[in-house]
Design a protein around this motif. Structure first.
Motif, short mmCIF file in Angstrom:
data_model
loop_
_atom_site.label_atom_id
_atom_site.label_comp_id
_atom_site.label_asym_id
_atom_site.label_seq_id
_atom_site.Cartn_x
_atom_site.Cartn_y
_atom_site.Cartn_z
N ALA A 230 1.34 10.94 0.17
CA ALA A 230 2.38 10.17 0.55
C ALA A 230 2.51 8.80 -0.29
O ALA A 230 1.45 7.97 -0.32
N ILE A 231 3.68 8.65 -0.67
CA ILE A 231 3.90 7.54 -1.42
C ILE A 231 3.69 6.12 -0.72
O ILE A 231 3.33 5.04 -1.09
N ASN A 232 4.19 6.26 0.48
CA ASN A 232 3.88 4.73 1.20
C ASN A 232 2.52 4.43 1.16
O ASN A 232 2.39 3.40 1.54
N THR A 233 1.50 5.26 1.46
CA THR A 233 0.41 5.07 1.39
C THR A 233 -0.31 4.56 0.25
O THR A 233 -1.12 3.52 0.09
N LEU A 234 0.24 5.19 -1.15
CA LEU A 234 -0.21 4.49 -2.27
C LEU A 234 0.30 2.96 -2.21
O LEU A 234 -0.40 2.19 -3.08
N ILE A 235 1.71 2.59 -1.91
CA ILE A 235 1.96 1.34 -1.93
C ILE A 235 1.16 0.52 -1.24
O ILE A 235 0.90 -0.57 -1.62
N ALA A 236 0.84 1.20 -0.11
CA ALA A 236 0.07 0.29 0.94
C ALA A 236 -1.33 0.01 0.10
O ALA A 236 -1.86 -1.35 0.23
N ALA A 237 -1.88 0.90 -0.45
CA ALA A 237 -3.35 0.80 -1.30
C ALA A 237 -2.99 -0.23 -2.24
O ALA A 237 -3.74 -1.02 -2.32
N ALA B 187 8.28 -1.60 -10.55
CA ALA B 187 7.01 -2.48 -10.21
C ALA B 187 7.23 -3.17 -8.96
O ALA B 187 6.07 -3.17 -8.20
N ALA B 188 8.29 -3.56 -8.52
CA ALA B 188 8.57 -4.23 -7.17
C ALA B 188 8.12 -3.33 -6.09
O ALA B 188 7.71 -4.19 -4.85
N ASP B 189 8.44 -2.01 -5.98
CA ASP B 189 8.21 -1.02 -5.01
C ASP B 189 6.66 -1.09 -4.90
O ASP B 189 6.23 -0.44 -3.63
N PHE B 190 5.76 -1.43 -5.75
CA PHE B 190 4.48 -1.50 -5.60
C PHE B 190 3.71 -2.99 -5.62
O PHE B 190 2.50 -3.10 -5.78
N GLY B 191 4.70 -3.82 -5.34
CA GLY B 191 4.02 -5.23 -5.13
C GLY B 191 3.82 -5.87 -6.39
O GLY B 191 3.14 -6.76 -6.42
N LEU B 192 4.27 -5.51 -7.62
CA LEU B 192 4.08 -6.16 -9.10
C LEU B 192 4.98 -6.77 -9.39
O LEU B 192 6.18 -6.61 -9.09
N GLN C 153 -2.95 12.80 12.11
CA GLN C 153 -4.57 12.46 12.21
C GLN C 153 -5.14 12.38 10.77
O GLN C 153 -5.82 13.44 10.23
N PRO C 154 -4.89 11.29 10.09
CA PRO C 154 -5.46 11.29 8.65
C PRO C 154 -7.03 11.37 8.70
O PRO C 154 -7.57 10.71 9.71
N GLN C 155 -7.45 12.03 7.67
CA GLN C 155 -9.00 12.34 7.88
C GLN C 155 -9.70 11.25 6.72
O GLN C 155 -10.83 11.34 6.71
N ILE C 156 -8.79 11.08 5.70
CA ILE C 156 -9.47 9.84 4.76
C ILE C 156 -8.83 8.68 5.04
O ILE C 156 -7.65 8.42 4.86
N PRO C 157 -9.39 7.50 5.39
CA PRO C 157 -8.98 6.16 5.74
C PRO C 157 -7.89 5.91 4.47
O PRO C 157 -8.30 5.68 3.52
N GLY C 158 -6.57 5.37 5.01
CA GLY C 158 -5.80 4.76 4.22
C GLY C 158 -4.99 6.01 3.21
O GLY C 158 -4.05 5.57 2.55
N VAL C 159 -5.17 7.26 3.53
CA VAL C 159 -4.48 8.12 2.82
C VAL C 159 -3.86 9.12 3.67
O VAL C 159 -4.37 9.42 4.76
N CYS C 160 -2.69 9.48 3.26
CA CYS C 160 -1.86 10.37 4.31
C CYS C 160 -1.40 11.69 3.41
O CYS C 160 -0.78 11.42 2.22
#
Length: 564
Positions: A553-560, A356-361, A492-499
């Motif tokens: 990409a997992i790091n963009t999921l975590i950022a979201a 949970a901590a990896d996702f800020g929970l 060059q991501p085409q969807i904002p916030g998504v990699c």
């Protein structure tokens, strides 16, 4: 590593060419077009494209039904796709009409043995009358071509040796005039006498298996391990060859069993029992293979004592212990991968444990399950299901333990991150969460060239662990190059916030929600969500399409999650 070699051509180009050949064969192909299609049938077999191989072989047969080589390859497709009885019906008349000196006669007869062998090993009860009759037929089919030409047909002789040993182990007295120990010695002598210039790509694997039979009988493993090292470390040895040897060692010789087929619990048999594990470790580091393991197999391999460092070095060289430790880390990671199924229903996809901590929970040490939105979502949007209808089972750790979902903590639709983070009704114990990679591997150099067919020769590798087709837990390491991603540097991501991450791997329905690992440390870099053999648009503004799988990409999921 690139798969654009003589034995594993560029898959995109091969698929496109074979599809074009199918269209031409339906019309009036000329001689060159027919010859090209025949060549493509074998090329498709080499890269395990069975469905397209079978369709093309069928089309060739309709134009030229008397082509013995194509008919034999068609029979091989039938065996590999679970239709051994149909293959026998094809091979029997083919072998009967060919002269004994025809180059396809021995191939067809040997393949007939393989079809019967498959029937024996596919039988739920190998002690049944039908299974034992299939084993007898397999031995007879391999024996004929070997005795007609021992040197040219040594591979049939090695299969004969393996099946004889298997028959003896189950108390089946067949071919009593043949003694496995004498046959093994004869095969080794015959093979070692073959001039170097005449040794084909199967020479080393054939000699290795002959030495296995000799080593088990004599109780000496040193010569076998030296031979195995020469085989697996040879520059030309491909993963599909090692996979074939592994199948023989485990399925036919029974080296994964508690009691190997040819021996009891003597030191030689105990040492031989380690060889499949060592081969799996080597196989994971080569492109072009594939491996599915039952939960029972994985638990058994994980709990088995590792081979001694000396044995690992004897087979895999000085890096053997390090290679094996890496393989065991992969086995450990597989325990954290779960199948997600509908209550009292079908398997839908894959999920995996994260902290949970990896996702800020909070609480940070709680273990959660990450999967795709299109597998589990709040409204049960097809093809997914609602959280209350889902069951989660970590089959590699405890196949009897079923977890239910108590809460959907966060989700993102398929056109964004295609992700759902689940809280389980019961805390998970004794299974470690997967480690999240801090960054993506570097983008392959060749992706900057829009004309490139795929990844560069030094492209990073990735691994997908999941449940393709709802079958057994599968380690995906066939054609497993990282192709491109939208992260640093230059993405060059085409969807904002998504990699998005593109890679090759033989995934299919049921793989959705699988973790995508880097090749260095078994760290998760992406959440797999879709793929296709054709038509995936390239990333980063590059024109055209290619065959690729796609993960987020997992790091963009975590950022979201942090930004919600």
């Amino acid at each position: 590593m690139s798969t654009s070699t003589a034995d594993s051509p560029d898959l995109d180009r091969l698929r496109e060419q074979a599809t074009a050949s199918l269209r031409r064969l339906a019309q009036r192909p000329d001689a060159d077009e027919l010859a090209q299609a025949k060549h493509q049938v074998e090329a498709l077999r080499n890269v395990r494209e069975l469905d397209l191989m079978g369709r093309l072989a069928e089309a060739v047969s309709r134009v030229d039904p008397k082509d013995a080589r194509n008919r034999r390859l068609y029979a091989q497709y039938l065996i590999d796709s679970g239709k051994a009885s149909a293959a026998i019906d094809l091979l029997k008349p083919l072998a009967a009409r060919l002269a004994k000196d025809h180059p396809e006669h021995a191939e067809a007869t040997g393949l007939l043995g393989r079809a019967y062998k498959q029937i024996f090993f596919d039988a739920g009860d190998t002690s049944s009358a039908g299974a034992r009759e299939a084993l007898k037929q397999a031995i007879a089919a391999y024996r004929r071509p070997y005795e007609e030409n021992r040197r040219a047909n040594a591979w049939q002789g090695v299969n004969l040796l393996a099946l004889l040993s298997r028959a003896r182990s189950v108390g089946l007295r067949v071919a009593p005039d043949l003694q496995p120990a004498e046959l093994a010695a004869e095969l080794v002598a015959t093979l070692e006498a073959v001039p170097v210039a005449e040794r084909d790509k199967w020479y080393l694997s054939t000699l290795t298996e002959a030495r296995l039979g000799l080593g088990l009988d004599a109780g000496h493993m040193d010569e076998l391990e030296r031979q195995l090292h020469a085989y697996v470390s040879a520059p030309g040895t491909a993963a599909f060859q090692i996979a074939s040897t592994l199948r023989q060692f485990t399925q036919v010789w029974g080296l994964d069993d508690a009691r190997p087929a040819a021996r009891g619990f003597d030191p030689a048999a105990n040492r031989a029992r380690n060889l499949p594990q060592i081969l799996r470790a080597r196989l994971l580091q080569l492109p072009g293979g594939g491996l599915e393991m039952s939960s029972g197999q994985l638990q058994s391999l994980r709990s088995a004592p590792p081979p001694e460092a000396g044995q690992l070095e004897a087979v895999l060289g000085t890096q053997g212990p390090q290679t094996f430790a890496w393989w065991r880390a992969g086995l450990e990671s597989a325990r954290s991968v779960a199948v997600i199924r509908q209550k009292l229903g079908r398997r839908l996809g894959t999920g995996f444990l994260v902290r949970a901590a990896d996702f800020g929970l909070t609480p940070g040490e709680e273990l959660l399950v990450l999967t795709n939105f299109h597998v589990v979502n709040a409204n049960g949007a097809s093809p997914g299901i609602k959280p209350a209808a889902a069951e989660v089972v970590f089959e590699a750790a405890d196949p009897g333990r079923v977890y239910t979902v108590s809460e959907l903590l966060w989700s993102s639709p398929p056109d964004q991150h295609d992700a759902s983070l689940l809280r389980l009704s019961t805390p998970v114990a004794d299974i470690a969460p997967l480690v999240i990679a801090s960054e993506l591997p570097p983008r392959p150099v060749a992706v900057a060239d829009a004309s490139a067919a795929g990844a560069s020769a030094d492209a990073p590798q990735v691994y997908v662990v999941g449940y393709p087709g709802g079958r057994e837990l599968s380690f995906s390491f066939q054609d497993n190059e990282l192709l491109d991603h939208e992260g640093p540097d230059g993405g060059q991501p085409q969807i904002p916030g998504v990699c998005r991450v593109h890679y090759r791997a033989p995934t299919e329905g049921g793989s959705s929600g699988s973790p995508v690992f880097n090749a260095t440390a078994w760290e998760v870099i992406a959440l797999h969500h879709k793929g296709g053999k054709f038509g995936m648009p390239r990333l980063n503004g590059q024109p055209g399409t290619y065959a690729a799988n796609e993960g987020l990409a997992i790091n963009t999921l975590i950022a979201a999650m942090h930004a919600r």
